[in-house]
Design an enzyme around this catalytic site. Sequence first.
Site, PDB file in Angstrom:
ATOM      1  N   ASP A 118       6.687 -10.217 -12.809  1.00 59.11           N
ATOM      2  CA  ASP A 118       5.818  -9.123 -13.252  1.00 59.11           C
ATOM      3  C   ASP A 118       6.681  -7.955 -13.727  1.00 59.11           C
ATOM      4  O   ASP A 118       7.900  -7.941 -13.540  1.00 59.11           O
ATOM      5  CB  ASP A 118       4.860  -8.671 -12.136  1.00 59.11           C
ATOM      6  CG  ASP A 118       5.584  -8.343 -10.834  1.00 59.11           C
ATOM      7  OD1 ASP A 118       6.679  -7.742 -10.887  1.00 59.11           O
ATOM      8  OD2 ASP A 118       5.068  -8.687  -9.773  1.00 59.11           O
TER       9      ASP A 118
ATOM     10  N   LYS B 196       1.600  -9.877 -16.690  1.00 58.38           N
ATOM     11  CA  LYS B 196       0.355 -10.450 -16.181  1.00 58.38           C
ATOM     12  C   LYS B 196      -0.691  -9.365 -15.989  1.00 58.38           C
ATOM     13  O   LYS B 196      -0.368  -8.188 -15.756  1.00 58.38           O
ATOM     14  CB  LYS B 196       0.598 -11.180 -14.860  1.00 58.38           C
ATOM     15  CG  LYS B 196       1.062 -10.275 -13.710  1.00 58.38           C
ATOM     16  CD  LYS B 196       1.371 -11.076 -12.461  1.00 58.38           C
ATOM     17  CE  LYS B 196       1.833 -10.152 -11.330  1.00 58.38           C
ATOM     18  NZ  LYS B 196       2.208 -10.880 -10.118  1.00 58.38           N
TER      19      LYS B 196
ATOM     20  N   GLN C  14       0.848  -1.190   0.000  1.00 55.97           N
ATOM     21  CA  GLN C  14       0.000   0.000   0.000  1.00 55.97           C
ATOM     22  C   GLN C  14       0.886   1.243   0.000  1.00 55.97           C
ATOM     23  O   GLN C  14       0.882   2.041   0.926  1.00 55.97           O
ATOM     24  CB  GLN C  14      -0.913  -0.004   1.226  1.00 55.97           C
ATOM     25  CG  GLN C  14      -1.855  -1.197   1.298  1.00 55.97           C
ATOM     26  CD  GLN C  14      -2.761  -1.145   2.511  1.00 55.97           C
ATOM     27  OE1 GLN C  14      -3.342  -0.099   2.840  1.00 55.97           O
ATOM     28  NE2 GLN C  14      -2.880  -2.267   3.206  1.00 55.97           N
TER      29      GLN C  14
ATOM     30  N   ASP D 294       3.186 -14.556  -1.739  1.00 54.43           N
ATOM     31  CA  ASP D 294       1.999 -14.515  -0.881  1.00 54.43           C
ATOM     32  C   ASP D 294       1.158 -15.766  -1.112  1.00 54.43           C
ATOM     33  O   ASP D 294       1.350 -16.787  -0.480  1.00 54.43           O
ATOM     34  CB  ASP D 294       1.210 -13.236  -1.154  1.00 54.43           C
ATOM     35  CG  ASP D 294       0.093 -13.007  -0.139  1.00 54.43           C
ATOM     36  OD1 ASP D 294      -0.189 -13.920   0.661  1.00 54.43           O
ATOM     37  OD2 ASP D 294      -0.508 -11.918  -0.145  1.00 54.43           O
ATOM     38  N   THR D 295       0.248 -15.734  -2.069  1.00 56.79           N
ATOM     39  CA  THR D 295      -0.584 -16.908  -2.336  1.00 56.79           C
ATOM     40  C   THR D 295       0.141 -17.945  -3.188  1.00 56.79           C
ATOM     41  O   THR D 295      -0.306 -19.085  -3.289  1.00 56.79           O
ATOM     42  CB  THR D 295      -1.877 -16.504  -3.057  1.00 56.79           C
ATOM     43  OG1 THR D 295      -1.554 -15.965  -4.351  1.00 56.79           O
ATOM     44  CG2 THR D 295      -2.640 -15.464  -2.256  1.00 56.79           C
TER      45      THR D 295
ATOM     46  N   ASP E 261      11.737 -12.440  -6.872  1.00 56.68           N
ATOM     47  CA  ASP E 261      10.675 -11.562  -6.380  1.00 56.68           C
ATOM     48  C   ASP E 261      10.963 -11.203  -4.931  1.00 56.68           C
ATOM     49  O   ASP E 261      11.755 -11.872  -4.253  1.00 56.68           O
ATOM     50  CB  ASP E 261       9.311 -12.248  -6.493  1.00 56.68           C
ATOM     51  CG  ASP E 261       8.171 -11.247  -6.686  1.00 56.68           C
ATOM     52  OD1 ASP E 261       8.427 -10.022  -6.565  1.00 56.68           O
ATOM     53  OD2 ASP E 261       7.042 -11.671  -6.960  1.00 56.68           O
TER      54      ASP E 261
END
Length: 313
Positions: A172, A195, A100, A225-226, A221
């Site tokens: 990415d 992506k 964020q 996370d997921t 990276d």
Amino acid sequence: MPHTEPEAKIFACSQSVYLAEQIAKSYGVPMGKVTFSKYSDGEFQPSFEESIRGLRVFLICSTFPCSDNLMELLLMIDAAKRASARHITAVIPYFGWARQDRKDKPRVPIGAKLVAKLLETAGATRIMTMDLHADQIQGFFEKPVDHLFASTIFVPYIKALNLENLTIASPDMGGSKRAYAYSKFLSSDVVICYKQRKEANVIETMELIGEVTGRNIVLIDDMVDTGGTLAKAADLMIERGALSVRAICTHAILSGNAYEKLENSKLSELIVTDSIPLKKESSKIKVVSCAGLFADVMHMVQDNRSISGKFIV
């Protein structure tokens, strides 16, 4: 008489004790004693069980979910300030809320900026972290920030693999700068994954920019996370003719069914640091400790020496 800095002590939040113990061992001092009193409603209060008056304290706490980790760190900083610590360095191997870093749509917060202000208001005099999701977060602080790069420990690891036809890949577009930096030190080609997302953590389409046929790929990276991006990228690269696909990610968040995704993917190996403790073991996950890196830099900060020699990428 020569000027000497006051003694340093190392303390840890409750979820970062293991890493803090490794850092303290590498640094060469015993862990400082801190206790947490808890009330029945979930409220808690840290207490330093030894004097820190006039000392430099290193408070080690990765602010991964849940938010209790951040609150523990803020309370410890405030307690150290009120206990007359001379320097308060918040050592945050994984800086949460870093995704964020800007307003990417209307009516949302800039969480990273808010966390920076909270840390400074609590009384932190210095911040030490590693592989921020966005480098510009350093500018959110008005205090000195030591932004360490995990490449210091990852580049030697990759070199030791002795992979032929090595190609560095970014999962990415945002990570392309990091991938190019690694490729410079490893004298390798670069592939970028393009992506598009439907929503957070959900990938709609992915394409490759560059050649992967007959190559050993290492995806780089800052966090996993997921695990969806890495799994999809690895599967796509193997389909396009890659010999092998590994991934190097500094922070192993691994939420949801990330472990299952990685186990079922074409990834041969995922290398991470211990900035966040793993929830469970996995045959595909290898942990490379960042404790030595942090201990070395903490010594340099304590002795007022330059840390520039610790930067590879």
